[in-house]
Write an enzyme that holds these catalytic residues in place. Structure first.
Site, PDB file in Angstrom:
ATOM      1  N   LYS A  56       0.873  -1.182   0.000  1.00 38.57           N
ATOM      2  CA  LYS A  56       0.000   0.000   0.000  1.00 38.57           C
ATOM      3  C   LYS A  56       0.907   1.228   0.000  1.00 38.57           C
ATOM      4  O   LYS A  56       1.262   1.740   1.066  1.00 38.57           O
ATOM      5  CB  LYS A  56      -0.854  -0.077   1.274  1.00 38.57           C
ATOM      6  CG  LYS A  56      -1.792   1.048   1.538  1.00 38.57           C
ATOM      7  CD  LYS A  56      -2.582   0.758   2.834  1.00 38.57           C
ATOM      8  CE  LYS A  56      -3.578   1.815   3.140  1.00 38.57           C
ATOM      9  NZ  LYS A  56      -4.342   1.563   4.383  1.00 38.57           N
ATOM     10  N   LYS A 115      -6.591  -5.408  -4.501  1.00 39.72           N
ATOM     11  CA  LYS A 115      -7.306  -4.484  -3.633  1.00 39.72           C
ATOM     12  C   LYS A 115      -7.601  -3.241  -4.453  1.00 39.72           C
ATOM     13  O   LYS A 115      -6.714  -2.478  -4.823  1.00 39.72           O
ATOM     14  CB  LYS A 115      -6.403  -4.144  -2.449  1.00 39.72           C
ATOM     15  CG  LYS A 115      -7.094  -3.547  -1.280  1.00 39.72           C
ATOM     16  CD  LYS A 115      -7.651  -4.645  -0.384  1.00 39.72           C
ATOM     17  CE  LYS A 115      -8.597  -4.123   0.667  1.00 39.72           C
ATOM     18  NZ  LYS A 115      -8.188  -2.923   1.337  1.00 39.72           N
ATOM     19  N   GLU A 159     -16.229  -7.456   1.256  1.00 35.30           N
ATOM     20  CA  GLU A 159     -15.960  -6.594   2.421  1.00 35.30           C
ATOM     21  C   GLU A 159     -17.258  -5.969   2.928  1.00 35.30           C
ATOM     22  O   GLU A 159     -18.051  -5.450   2.149  1.00 35.30           O
ATOM     23  CB  GLU A 159     -14.976  -5.496   2.001  1.00 35.30           C
ATOM     24  CG  GLU A 159     -14.670  -4.527   3.125  1.00 35.30           C
ATOM     25  CD  GLU A 159     -13.671  -3.487   2.669  1.00 35.30           C
ATOM     26  OE1 GLU A 159     -12.558  -3.851   2.268  1.00 35.30           O
ATOM     27  OE2 GLU A 159     -14.038  -2.289   2.722  1.00 35.30           O
ATOM     28  N   ASN A 180     -14.386  -4.725   7.549  1.00 33.92           N
ATOM     29  CA  ASN A 180     -13.479  -3.582   7.557  1.00 33.92           C
ATOM     30  C   ASN A 180     -13.728  -2.741   8.807  1.00 33.92           C
ATOM     31  O   ASN A 180     -14.823  -2.192   8.997  1.00 33.92           O
ATOM     32  CB  ASN A 180     -13.654  -2.737   6.290  1.00 33.92           C
ATOM     33  CG  ASN A 180     -12.447  -1.832   6.066  1.00 33.92           C
ATOM     34  OD1 ASN A 180     -11.645  -1.607   6.988  1.00 33.92           O
ATOM     35  ND2 ASN A 180     -12.305  -1.312   4.860  1.00 33.92           N
ATOM     36  N   GLU A 210     -10.111  -6.617   8.794  1.00 37.93           N
ATOM     37  CA  GLU A 210      -9.393  -5.674   7.936  1.00 37.93           C
ATOM     38  C   GLU A 210      -9.247  -4.313   8.620  1.00 37.93           C
ATOM     39  O   GLU A 210     -10.203  -3.816   9.218  1.00 37.93           O
ATOM     40  CB  GLU A 210     -10.174  -5.421   6.639  1.00 37.93           C
ATOM     41  CG  GLU A 210     -10.401  -6.609   5.757  1.00 37.93           C
ATOM     42  CD  GLU A 210     -11.195  -6.215   4.508  1.00 37.93           C
ATOM     43  OE1 GLU A 210     -11.733  -7.106   3.865  1.00 37.93           O
ATOM     44  OE2 GLU A 210     -11.293  -4.995   4.210  1.00 37.93           O
ATOM     45  N   SER A 211      -8.078  -3.726   8.479  1.00 34.73           N
ATOM     46  CA  SER A 211      -7.788  -2.327   8.830  1.00 34.73           C
ATOM     47  C   SER A 211      -7.634  -2.068  10.326  1.00 34.73           C
ATOM     48  O   SER A 211      -8.310  -2.666  11.164  1.00 34.73           O
ATOM     49  CB  SER A 211      -8.870  -1.365   8.322  1.00 34.73           C
ATOM     50  OG  SER A 211      -9.064  -1.470   6.947  1.00 34.73           O
TER      51      SER A 211
HETATM   52  O1  LIG Z   1      -6.534   3.211   4.088  1.00 31.28           O
HETATM   53  C1  LIG Z   1      -7.149   4.237   3.765  1.00 31.28           C
HETATM   54  O2  LIG Z   1      -6.786   5.388   4.054  1.00 31.28           O
HETATM   55  C2  LIG Z   1      -8.428   4.133   2.971  1.00 31.28           C
HETATM   56  C3  LIG Z   1      -9.120   5.286   2.658  1.00 31.28           C
HETATM   57  C4  LIG Z   1     -10.280   5.224   1.916  1.00 31.28           C
HETATM   58  C5  LIG Z   1     -10.754   4.005   1.467  1.00 31.28           C
HETATM   59  C6  LIG Z   1     -10.051   2.840   1.764  1.00 31.28           C
HETATM   60  C7  LIG Z   1      -8.906   2.883   2.522  1.00 31.28           C
HETATM   61  N1  LIG Z   1      -8.185   1.759   2.807  1.00 31.28           N
HETATM   62  C8  LIG Z   1      -8.445   0.502   2.208  1.00 31.28           C
HETATM   63  C9  LIG Z   1      -8.243  -0.640   3.115  1.00 31.28           C
HETATM   64  O3  LIG Z   1      -9.156  -1.414   3.229  1.00 31.28           O
HETATM   65  C10 LIG Z   1      -6.941  -0.813   3.806  1.00 31.28           C
HETATM   66  O4  LIG Z   1      -5.908  -0.533   2.929  1.00 31.28           O
HETATM   67  C11 LIG Z   1      -6.676  -2.198   4.382  1.00 31.28           C
HETATM   68  O5  LIG Z   1      -7.767  -2.739   5.033  1.00 31.28           O
HETATM   69  C12 LIG Z   1      -5.488  -2.104   5.345  1.00 31.28           C
HETATM   70  O6  LIG Z   1      -5.768  -1.162   6.348  1.00 31.28           O
HETATM   71  P1  LIG Z   1      -4.647  -0.626   7.349  1.00 31.28           P
HETATM   72  O7  LIG Z   1      -3.982  -1.815   7.960  1.00 31.28           O
HETATM   73  O8  LIG Z   1      -5.386   0.184   8.364  1.00 31.28           O
HETATM   74  O9  LIG Z   1      -3.696   0.180   6.531  1.00 31.28           O
END
Ligand SMILES: O=C(O)c1ccccc1NCC(=O)[C@H](O)[C@H](O)COP(=O)(O)O
Length: 262
Positions: A56, A115, A159, A180, A210-211
């Protein structure tokens, strides 16, 4: 789909650019996919927490941009024990590309997730991947897209962020569901989202948190709440530093026991 006025401006912009990108006519893809459930089982059998590590380069909420070669990043993640790799292919807000995914998939032997923000069937025929993300919140015909993805050989990862989207995903026949923790309407992260939805997911569904996973404690929290795997981007990419991606990954794949210093 949410009304566009309910979405953060960054997300409205992402969806607009996704709509423009999916208009090209391309040949229909046919993929021989590497199995995600098998890769997660291999990681668990080795004592590794099943982590899907994400290439990413940046994002609307990232503190910076990492311009490292995507193949080097993905190989470093696999060296750190990642069970699978996710590659952002969205170019305008995440610095991704289809070419990056193609190169990563040729270089690693684990499953690779595309993704992106695929809104309609023709947006699928861009690059071969083992898994394809479909975001329940943003598509009109989820069941049709799940079927269209499977017809091409992709494993669809659907998702969701709330109970209604989860019901939609299960009704559409999703076998791999990602919850998410980031609310894409407001871009706020809350790990409690996964905890509140996971009890409603049948056992035979592969469930991914996720995230927002930042450290080993978060990993343990999501695993205790029932995550079969975790999708992690920012904590591994370390956008505002030049941290070691292998070490960042290993810290999470090794996160099975409490240690006194955490
Ligand atoms: O990550 C962002 O800023 C974002 C903003 C707007 C829409 C989607 C976004 N992210 C996509 C994702 O789902 C994440 O890249 C993925 O789940 C990993 O999340 P993280 O570990 O918090 O970077």
């Amino acid at each position: 789909m949410n009304s566009p006025t309910e979405l953060a401006p960054e997300v409205r912009s992402i969806l607009e650019s996704a709509g423009e990108r999916s208009n090209a006519d391309r040949d229909r893809l046919s993929v021989d996919a590497r199995s995600l459930p098998d890769a997660l089982a291999r990681a668990a059998a080795d004592g590794r927490v099943p982590i899907i590590a994400e290439v990413k380069p940046t994002s609307p909420t990232a503190d910076g941009t990492r311009g490292d070669d995507p193949v080097e990043l993905a190989e470093a993640m696999v060296d750190g024990g990642a069970a699978a790799i996710s590659v952002l292919t969205e170019p305008d807000h995440f610095g991704g590309s289809a070419e990056a995914l193609e190169r990563v998939r040729a270089a690693v032997d684990v499953p690779v997730l595309r993704k992106d923000f695929v809104l309609e069937e023709r947006g699928m025929d861009v690059v071969e991947a083992d898994l394809l993300l479909l975001i329940a919140r943003f598509v009109e015909d989820l069941e049709g897209l799940v079927e269209a993805a499977r017809d091409r050989g992709f494993q669809p990862l659907v998702e969701v962020h709330d109970r209604g989207e989860l019901e939609d995903a299960l009704e559409a026949g999703a076998e791999i569901v990602g919850v998410n923790n980031r609310d894409l309407a407001k871009l706020e992260v809350d790990l409690g989202t996964f905890e509140s939805l996971s009890p409603h997911v049948p056992d035979d569904v592969t469930l991914i948190a996720e995230s927002g996973v930042s450290n080993p404690e978060d990993v343990r929290r999501m695993r205790e709440a029932g995550a079969d795997a975790l999708l992690v981007g920012s904590a591994i990419m370390d956008h505002d530093g030049a941290g070691d991606v292998t070490e960042n990954t290993r810290r999470l794949t090794d996160a099975t026991q409490e240690t006194p210093n955490e």
